[in-house]
Motif scaffolding. Structure first.
Motif, mmCIF file in Angstrom:
data_model
loop_
_atom_site.group_PDB
_atom_site.id
_atom_site.type_symbol
_atom_site.label_atom_id
_atom_site.label_comp_id
_atom_site.label_asym_id
_atom_site.label_seq_id
_atom_site.Cartn_x
_atom_site.Cartn_y
_atom_site.Cartn_z
ATOM 1 N N LEU A 7 4.180 -3.645 -10.440
ATOM 2 C CA LEU A 7 3.700 -2.309 -10.766
ATOM 3 C C LEU A 7 4.672 -1.253 -10.267
ATOM 4 C CD1 LEU A 7 -0.077 -2.671 -9.872
ATOM 5 C CD2 LEU A 7 1.057 -3.010 -12.067
ATOM 6 N N THR A 8 4.776 -0.175 -11.013
ATOM 7 C CA THR A 8 5.626 0.942 -10.613
ATOM 8 C C THR A 8 4.782 2.188 -10.440
ATOM 9 O OG1 THR A 8 7.363 0.032 -11.986
ATOM 10 C CG2 THR A 8 7.654 2.290 -11.218
ATOM 11 N N SER A 10 4.690 6.229 -10.175
ATOM 12 C CA SER A 10 5.533 7.369 -10.541
ATOM 13 C C SER A 10 4.701 8.638 -10.642
ATOM 14 C CB SER A 10 6.240 7.104 -11.871
ATOM 15 O OG SER A 10 5.307 7.165 -12.918
ATOM 16 N N ASP A 11 5.391 9.753 -10.747
ATOM 17 C CA ASP A 11 4.739 11.046 -10.951
ATOM 18 C C ASP A 11 3.645 11.303 -9.925
ATOM 19 O OD1 ASP A 11 6.111 11.779 -13.479
ATOM 20 O OD2 ASP A 11 5.114 9.981 -14.211
ATOM 21 N N ASP A 12 3.804 10.760 -8.739
ATOM 22 C CA ASP A 12 2.762 10.981 -7.747
ATOM 23 C C ASP A 12 3.064 12.257 -6.965
ATOM 24 O OD1 ASP A 12 4.968 9.444 -6.626
ATOM 25 O OD2 ASP A 12 3.800 9.477 -4.766
ATOM 26 N N ARG A 13 2.032 12.970 -6.689
ATOM 27 C CA ARG A 13 2.109 14.204 -5.930
ATOM 28 C C ARG A 13 0.742 14.434 -5.298
ATOM 29 N NH1 ARG A 13 2.965 19.176 -9.604
ATOM 30 N NH2 ARG A 13 5.087 18.363 -9.700
ATOM 31 N N THR A 49 1.555 5.240 1.617
ATOM 32 C CA THR A 49 0.105 5.494 1.661
ATOM 33 C C THR A 49 -0.594 4.839 0.478
ATOM 34 O OG1 THR A 49 -1.607 7.177 1.861
ATOM 35 C CG2 THR A 49 0.279 7.758 0.496
ATOM 36 N N HIS A 50 0.062 4.832 -0.692
ATOM 37 C CA HIS A 50 -0.549 4.192 -1.863
ATOM 38 C C HIS A 50 -0.707 2.686 -1.640
ATOM 39 C CE1 HIS A 50 -0.782 7.365 -4.962
ATOM 40 N NE2 HIS A 50 0.225 7.911 -4.333
ATOM 41 N N PHE D 213 -13.632 1.675 -6.398
ATOM 42 C CA PHE D 213 -13.941 2.825 -5.542
ATOM 43 C C PHE D 213 -14.987 2.442 -4.497
ATOM 44 C CE2 PHE D 213 -16.564 6.452 -4.409
ATOM 45 C CZ PHE D 213 -15.608 7.353 -3.977
ATOM 46 N N ARG D 219 -8.027 4.053 3.236
ATOM 47 C CA ARG D 219 -7.296 4.694 4.338
ATOM 48 C C ARG D 219 -6.770 6.078 3.959
ATOM 49 N NH1 ARG D 219 -3.872 -0.585 6.460
ATOM 50 N NH2 ARG D 219 -5.689 -1.923 6.718
ATOM 51 N N SER D 220 -6.794 6.373 2.668
ATOM 52 C CA SER D 220 -6.414 7.707 2.177
ATOM 53 C C SER D 220 -6.866 7.764 0.726
ATOM 54 C CB SER D 220 -4.895 7.917 2.257
ATOM 55 O OG SER D 220 -4.212 7.081 1.329
ATOM 56 N N GLN D 222 -4.974 8.439 -1.726
ATOM 57 C CA GLN D 222 -3.919 7.730 -2.454
ATOM 58 C C GLN D 222 -4.137 6.218 -2.431
ATOM 59 O OE1 GLN D 222 -3.409 10.287 -0.404
ATOM 60 N NE2 GLN D 222 -1.686 11.570 -1.044
ATOM 61 N N HIS D 223 -4.511 5.730 -1.262
ATOM 62 C CA HIS D 223 -4.718 4.295 -1.078
ATOM 63 C C HIS D 223 -5.774 3.786 -2.057
ATOM 64 C CE1 HIS D 223 -5.838 0.878 1.948
ATOM 65 N NE2 HIS D 223 -4.773 0.522 1.259
ATOM 66 N N TYR D 226 -4.494 4.017 -5.786
ATOM 67 C CA TYR D 226 -3.620 2.908 -6.168
ATOM 68 C C TYR D 226 -4.413 1.618 -6.361
ATOM 69 C CZ TYR D 226 0.580 0.086 -6.499
ATOM 70 O OH TYR D 226 1.566 -0.755 -6.958
ATOM 71 N N GLN D 230 -4.340 -0.500 -9.720
ATOM 72 C CA GLN D 230 -3.940 -1.907 -9.700
ATOM 73 C C GLN D 230 -5.017 -2.794 -10.324
ATOM 74 O OE1 GLN D 230 -3.354 -3.407 -5.720
ATOM 75 N NE2 GLN D 230 -1.855 -4.914 -6.405
ATOM 76 N N LEU D 233 -5.120 -2.365 -14.137
ATOM 77 C CA LEU D 233 -4.000 -3.006 -14.828
ATOM 78 C C LEU D 233 -4.122 -4.536 -14.784
ATOM 79 C CD1 LEU D 233 -1.216 -0.590 -13.564
ATOM 80 C CD2 LEU D 233 -1.867 -0.905 -15.954
ATOM 81 N N ILE D 278 -4.835 14.877 -5.781
ATOM 82 C CA ILE D 278 -3.949 13.728 -5.633
ATOM 83 C C ILE D 278 -3.743 13.118 -7.020
ATOM 84 C CG2 ILE D 278 -3.723 11.427 -4.645
ATOM 85 C CD1 ILE D 278 -5.958 13.970 -2.945
ATOM 86 N N GLU D 279 -2.475 12.982 -7.401
ATOM 87 C CA GLU D 279 -2.162 12.483 -8.740
ATOM 88 C C GLU D 279 -1.110 11.381 -8.665
ATOM 89 O OE1 GLU D 279 -1.967 15.865 -11.894
ATOM 90 O OE2 GLU D 279 -1.159 16.683 -10.036
ATOM 91 N N ALA D 280 -1.214 10.437 -9.591
ATOM 92 C CA ALA D 280 -0.153 9.433 -9.714
ATOM 93 C C ALA D 280 -0.323 8.667 -11.017
ATOM 94 C CB ALA D 280 -0.158 8.465 -8.540
ATOM 95 N N VAL D 281 0.788 8.061 -11.429
ATOM 96 C CA VAL D 281 0.804 7.152 -12.569
ATOM 97 C C VAL D 281 1.225 5.785 -12.054
ATOM 98 C CG1 VAL D 281 1.991 6.605 -14.746
ATOM 99 C CG2 VAL D 281 1.364 8.977 -14.223
ATOM 100 N N VAL D 282 0.540 4.753 -12.503
ATOM 101 C CA VAL D 282 0.963 3.389 -12.168
ATOM 102 C C VAL D 282 1.156 2.638 -13.488
ATOM 103 C CG1 VAL D 282 0.464 1.287 -10.872
ATOM 104 C CG2 VAL D 282 -0.346 3.511 -10.016
ATOM 105 N N ARG D 283 2.302 1.947 -13.550
ATOM 106 C CA ARG D 283 2.728 1.322 -14.808
ATOM 107 C C ARG D 283 3.048 -0.134 -14.541
ATOM 108 N NH1 ARG D 283 5.725 5.522 -16.653
ATOM 109 N NH2 ARG D 283 7.072 5.093 -14.889
#
Lengths: 289, 289, 289, 289
Positions: A7-8, A10-13, A49-50, D213, D219-220, D222-223, D226, D230, D233, D278-283
């Motif tokens: 898994l990758t 990206s675009d995390d903020r 953290t992710h 969820f 732990r955060s 973000q954690h 992700y 995961q 996917l 909190i934002e992210a993309v996972v691919r």
């Protein structure tokens, strides 16, 4: 779990939205207010953290809020662009894991109450939903400053038409050379360099936009959008590009024929199709020659 | 079912809310706009529809909407009170089952765009959420006219305190002689007779309210509310009574002491307890003597 | 100023609106949550603060917020009516100047997340805008308890018509024996005495309302309103009266005839007249015989 | 005007937002409803309308609305992704000037009313703000299908902590191994190919997100983000990538120590700093091997 899957991220903020602070400036008896709303987004390498919950690179949103409050004293009383610059400086330069920060500062505007034509020293009424907005993005390489306007409703009752458009099998809209044009305007423009007299330019661009909207002979929403963009770029040299988003709230004359009443463009109702949305960016090409 | 149970229907009414119409007045090249929102509530003997579904006394909301559109031509271009009067006339006098009608007309206000200081003839921007409101209730016996203001945010940064208040076991609020006072104002006033120069009085009352808010030495929200009521009743004789609802949005200085920063009433945050709500009616007793 | 003018203050009250608190109940591993929003309005003799700024009878909204937080531990975990009762007790019995208190507690409802059909012990998702509401008014003479539902959207696609209604010169709505009925329901009912199993009754009344809405052969919104009221009063003896406010969102079949498409009540659009509003109170007369 | 200035138009698009349509499916006595909201954005060469007001490439938003209504009969009753596919097909293939179309279809979900545990055939109540969303972008080269969830509030009262985070000079937030975690979730995922059983996958992904969820040891934010990505996917092979946006609504225990009351994580209030974002993309990287 499929062992082979990789898994990758990206675009995390991460950051905070909607931090409100009201800054009062006391110049003798004459007070001024800045009613500000701040959004913050930080970028960097936050994989730990992710993936494992290791939070060593994560600054709490609560600390961001405290920074907004703490910096509002020195920087919150000036132009919103300057406050956003100071906040990005704080986040990028003082936090190792942060490689980029985007800070948006919105100003909700208050007008002085007038008594017998004289603006009062310390009493204000709020002027509407319209917001002045500044957005600054800072990375290790440099900084980009945008200014803008949000939520500005505009209306003209003449000098607007919509004709010669594309027809398909579902087109029933009549052509018209005289329609009411109502829109909610959002615009952002990017300055070509990060130090300009922000307040002056914001007032100027706003005035150019309003004046062009009023005086333009509109053949479509796009036609007026481009005219506003062109005028802003022509009259304000520091602007490198400008973006518009116009929410078109189409009105049509109420059909009163069933009641034997003529409606000569006097009684309008909002059409029911949702709102039209027209967006574009216009950029000057000749700068830096 | 309990056979002995007998049921009474009361306080029933029906109508429509949120009918929007935009009236354009064309006085040569000079245009004016009225952006109106109408609510209608009808009263009468409507038991049949409740008990048996016999709808002979029920006018569709759709017909109410059509009436608003149809009457907007002749009446929608004047004062909102006059439009509300005309609509109640229509509903009460032309519909036998209707014994009373309450019509509320809200005006969303547009301001002319200024170009080089000159107000434009037919281009407008919207001035905010503040609404002018008229409410007319007509029965067989007569008619009552109210005017008002809704959603007007006000703020003063001086001449406001709050001291000597009631303490209980949960009181931790500090007393202060110098606080920021922010409120969202709603006010309605009833005219003692139904024919007055509505536009003139509305402007006058609004100005009196704003001026009093600005200049009053406020010891509590109630103290300022009463001062505004008193001034309005004193300066506008046709008003028989006036009601206020003030939503108090308490702000407090941000506590920056942990960061070694002094905050001398410069940086404020909205307190988190929900908003205060203060309401009262003030009535004159000496009218018609 | 007219020297002879004498003013009367009436209907004055003050308080707070929108105090949020989230109460977590930990019964071993099984948690429950109550997501509550509290409004408070106090009555008494508050003339001094209005006329002179003497605040000795005025409890800060901040102290009300603290009371909500402090009492949420003991009382916030039960039924919302009980929390409202406890809060009115606090305000009326412990504050001399307060002669009456009205407390409204709204519950935003969370549902347990289900995993493979098994409700989770401590994870929840929010079920919508619908709110359970309790309103308690306490004076020196006693206490009145109301319960209710707010913001519940309902829809039925059959067993609804609207025919034989009143026509006027602006009526164009066609009669129909088969319409889609969409409404947003608000209802409040008053209990005849202040101690009933509140949770049980709330669930029962809600179920009776939903069931009647679904099964009723509706000839008008009023017709269905009354049927729901009647069923609630019949099936829940502690209820003395019940009020409904139904916001009717009229839908009509999209007119696709211009495109050669038949629309046999399959494609609906919301009609554009604003929303219909139908209100009534139904009271039983035979109680306490 | 500066003769040398040349302007470039880019990122222009137009369309409509917020077109509502309610599709009723009648399968004998059993009805189903799709309450849909459609946004449309078209791309192509639209310079002429911007520069000269020549509208030959511009389809009125009104025609888009009509297309939504007309196509709702055949396509609006299925999965939202299919309706979006059909609409993009219409706009790209039947309109020469349109080179790309993005259509978003949101479904507001209604649940059957249950009577004595039996779901009713044709009566529904609305389940909340949560929306199922489909977004399809079609160009001459092909089509990309995304599905998603918007406005889903989630809450867990255990198995969440936040420790070991970055401290700066403005950090005062205490570390905690047991916090309440409240968030409003938005997620979009892109399918690797445009034909999958959309309804099945949407239900599955939603269930995986909710289950993760609930059960994750957070732990955060973000954690947990992700972990949800995961799991989605891993368990749903057609998904190529998934994006999350979590609005963190931080709650903290009310401080009741001033009143001698212990608060052992029972009474929480929403913290006042605005909301965390909190934002992210996972691919996945291993697809198409």
């Amino acid at each position: 779990m499929i062992p082979a899957m990789s898994l990758t991220l990206s675009d995390d903020r991460y950051g905070a939205a909607g931090i409100r602070v009201l800054r009062v400036l006391r110049r003798g008896d004459r007070h001024e207010v800045r009613d500000l709303e701040v959004d913050i987004a930080l970028e960097g390498d936050f994989r730990a953290t992710h993936l494992t919950g290791d939070n060593r690179a994560i600054l709490p949103a609560d600390s961001m809020k405290n920074a907004v409050y703490a910096l509002a004293g020195r920087h919150g009383g000036g132009e919103v662009e300057e406050f956003a610059l100071a906040l990005t400086h704080h986040f990028v330069l003082e936090h190792d894991p942060v490689t980029a920060a985007t800070v948006t500062v919105r100003e909700h505007r208050w007008a002085r109450i007038s008594i017998s034509g004289r603006p009062h020293d310390h009493a204000f009424s709020r002027g509407g939903d319209e917001r002045r907005v500044a957005r600054v993005r800072r990375t290790g390489e440099g900084v980009v400053v945008e200014a803008g306007i949000e939520a500005l409703p505009l209306l003209k009752t003449k000098q607007a038409g919509f004709r010669g458009f594309l027809h398909d099998r579902y087109t029933t809209l009549p052509e018209t050379g005289d329609r009411l044009l109502a829109t909610v305007l959002e615009s952002n423009w990017r300055y070509g360099w990060p130090e300009v007299p922000f307040g002056l330019h914001w007032q100027q661009v706003r005035q150019v936009i309003l004046g062009t909207f009023a005086e333009h002979d509109s053949r479509s929403v796009q036609h007026t959008l481009y005219a506003m963009a062109q005028a802003a770029l022509e009259q304000c040299p520091p602007i490198a590009e400008i973006r518009f988003r116009l929410a078109h709230r189409r009105h049509e004359p109420a059909d009163l024929s069933a009641f034997g009443i003529e409606n000569d463009n006097e009684v309008f109702v909002l059409a029911a199709e949702g709102e039209g949305v027209i967006e574009a960016v216009v950029r000057r090409e000749d700068i830096w020659i």
